[in-house]
Design a protein around this motif. Structure first.
Motif: not given
Ligand SMILES: Nc1ncnc2c1ncn2[C@@H]1O[C@H](COP(=O)(O)OP(=O)(O)O)[C@@H](O)[C@H]1O
Ligand SMILES: [Mg+2]
Lengths: 219, 298
Positions: B10, B6-7, A103-108, B210-212, B3, B216
């Motif tokens: 990733r 970072y995304l 979940p933290l990766a998803i929100t960056g 989980l909100g992706a 941010n 993303f």
């Protein structure tokens, strides 16, 4: 605040899973949702993160009408909810730590702080120091704890769980129930469905009971 | 901003992980794409080499401008003035009628003309241009035909024209081949990404829960497609270089036997970069199409 107003859900096949459901849950409450299999518990819970949409009525979370939320706003709604649903499976290709990190990766979220948060979440569910293990090596109860840690790592103010104690032995079920009770004591609003309401009885939760899509009991 | 970076980092890490996680599949896809792309890339290179070879062997093609037999020295110098004003002109040479006759006599054909009382040959200019473009040749010769006292203009650019036509045809063929095989590369990526999405189904569903956001979830697939295409481009480049190295010696020997000096040249930096970027772009397109088709229904 979770508010249901005259909510109905009729599935595509024509089956009415919920009819005229109305209730209100205030901040900090512990609410147990019970009912037989097929009563509509999962359907009701899925309306809150907008996994399903009601066919009639309104669902409001903290004043926001989520039944009519545009599709692109849904992810941001879910980030503020802690969800432990049947769909909340663990990913078996990565460690416990990485599962809770998701979940933290998803929100960056910044990686340094994220690492601390994951450790804290694992600590809260009694799995501190076990982040490097793979989920496949854990017992059913431990896997459920990982799913719970993942649900709370974003520090949500609302926690929703769909039969989190199903398929667990009585001891593990009691431990999982105790976790939800402790989160609630820390101020989190908890809505949990279960076959076995006695697991939560000693906390004297509010009870919602469903039978064939109708709310039959609101205590 | 950090941010966003970072995304992306990733997503790149995830794409690289997926590529490295199935080395055989990655290698096979890169080989298929690379071999497909090496055909138009090699074809382009071949045409490029032929064009430069033709330039080296032919020298510059010329135009001969014949004046009419009545033209005098004043007429010739008027033409000379016009030629000097022509910007496309590289050089020209005046061949007086007496010199032309002398040349003819030296070849032994003088006897044929012996019976004639006067020299029948005209004054002439031999002109060479800065370009090989047949269109310029045509335009200039048409223009010179209209000059006063010019009787005849002769182009010796016939073969240049034919070569240009052939090279043009070759370029169209290479373009068509590139289009066709590029399309194949898009399809290969489309299918690879389709399988990726199938195997990542659980991860995608859980991430959504989980909100992706959609971006993303899509990002790693774009990077995957782009990186896979890039690998294909690098393989194509390697294949072309192998071909150049294998052919260099025989080509040099062949050129030598014709008394020419010619070295086969491989793709230069801009061309190499273009090939790799083009391949990456095709991979990205395949990923985009696949993601649209296979992630929309979730
Ligand atoms: N996606 C669906 N499509 C059609 N019917 C469904 C779907 N999900 C649930 N149902 C039906 O709705 C009813 C309530 O299901 P559910 O909410 O899962 O109940 P519970 O969680 O209390 O067991 C059941 O009869 C079930 O068959
Ligand atoms: Mg259920």
């Amino acid at each position: 605040m979770i508010v249901f107003e005259e909510v109905a859900k009729r599935y595509a096949g024509g089956y009415t899973a919920l009819a005229g459901v109305s209730f209100e849950i205030r901040h900090g409450e512990l609410v147990v949702l019970s009912g037989h299999s097929g009563a509509g518990k999962s359907t009701l819970l899925k309306l809150i993160p907008a996994i399903e949409r009601p066919t009639a009525g309104t669902v409001r979370i903290n004043g926001q009408d989520v039944s009519r939320l545009p599709k692109r706003a849904v992810p941001y709604l879910r980030r503020n909810l802690g969800l432990v649903l049947q769909e909340s499976r663990l990913l078996f290709d990565r460690s416990v730590f990485d599962n809770v990190m998701l979940p933290l990766a998803i929100t960056g979220h910044p990686p340094g702080d994220a690492t601390k948060r994951v450790a804290a979440a694992l600590d809260k569910v009694g799995l501190s120091g076990r982040g490097k293990e793979m989920p496949i090596g854990l017992s059913g109860g431990e896997q459920q704890r990982v799913a719970i840690a993942r649900a709370i790592v974003n520090r949500p103010s609302i926690l929703i769980a769909d039969e989190p104690t199903a398929h667990l032995d009585p001891d593990s079920a009691a431990e999982i129930a105790a976790l939800f009770k402790s989160f609630n004591r820390a101020g989190v609003t908890v809505l949990v469905s279960t076959h076995d309401a006695s697991l939560f009885a000693e906390s004297q939760p509010r009870r919602l009971t469903l039978a064939k899509g109708l709310l039959t009991e609101t205590v | 901003m950090s941010n966003w970076l970072y995304l992306h980092r990733r997503a790149i890490a995830q794409a690289l992980g997926r590529l490295a996680g199935q080395p055989l599949g990655t290698l096979l896809s890169a080989l298929v794409m690379g071999i497909a792309l090496s055909l138009p890339a090699g074809g382009y290179l071949l045409l490029d080499n032929i064009a430069s070879l033709a330039r080296g062997v032919s020298g510059t093609p010329e135009i001969s401008v014949f004046l009419d037999t009545g033209a005098g020295a004043a007429d010739a110098s008027a033409i000379e003035k016009r030629l000097k004003a022509e910007p496309q002109l590289a050089s020209f040479r005046f061949v007086p009628r007496d010199e032309a006759l002398g040349q003819l006599e030296r070849t032994g054909l003088g006897d044929v003309l012996g019976g004639l009382s006067a020299n029948p040959l005209p004054d002439a200019f031999v002109v060479s241009l800065r370009t090989e473009d047949p269109a310029v040749f045509e335009a200039l010769s048409a223009q010179m035909k209209a000059w006063p006292r010019v009787a005849h203009v002769q182009l010796d650019s016939g073969w240049v024209k034919r070569l240009h036509a052939l090279l043009g045809l070759g370029r169209s063929a290479v373009l068509m081949l590139a289009g066709l095989l590029g399309f194949a590369l898009v399809i290969v990526t489309f299918n690879t990404i389709r399988l990726q999405i199938l195997t990542q189904r659980t991860e995608i569903q859980v991430s959504r829960l989980l909100g992706a956001t959609d971006p993303f979830i899509r990002r790693p697939f774009y990077w995957f497609g782009g990186l896979q295409g890039m690998l294909g481009g690098l393989v194509a480049l390697g294949a072309v270089w192998l071909g150049v190295m294998a052919l260099a010696a025989p080509v040099a020997t062949l050129a030598e036997s014709y008394g020419a000096v010619f070295a086969l040249s491989g793709p230069r930096w801009p061309e190499s970069t273009a090939i790799v970027l083009f391949a990456a772009f095709l991979g990205w397109v395949g990923a985009e199409l696949s993601v649209r088709r296979h992630l929309a229904t979730d």
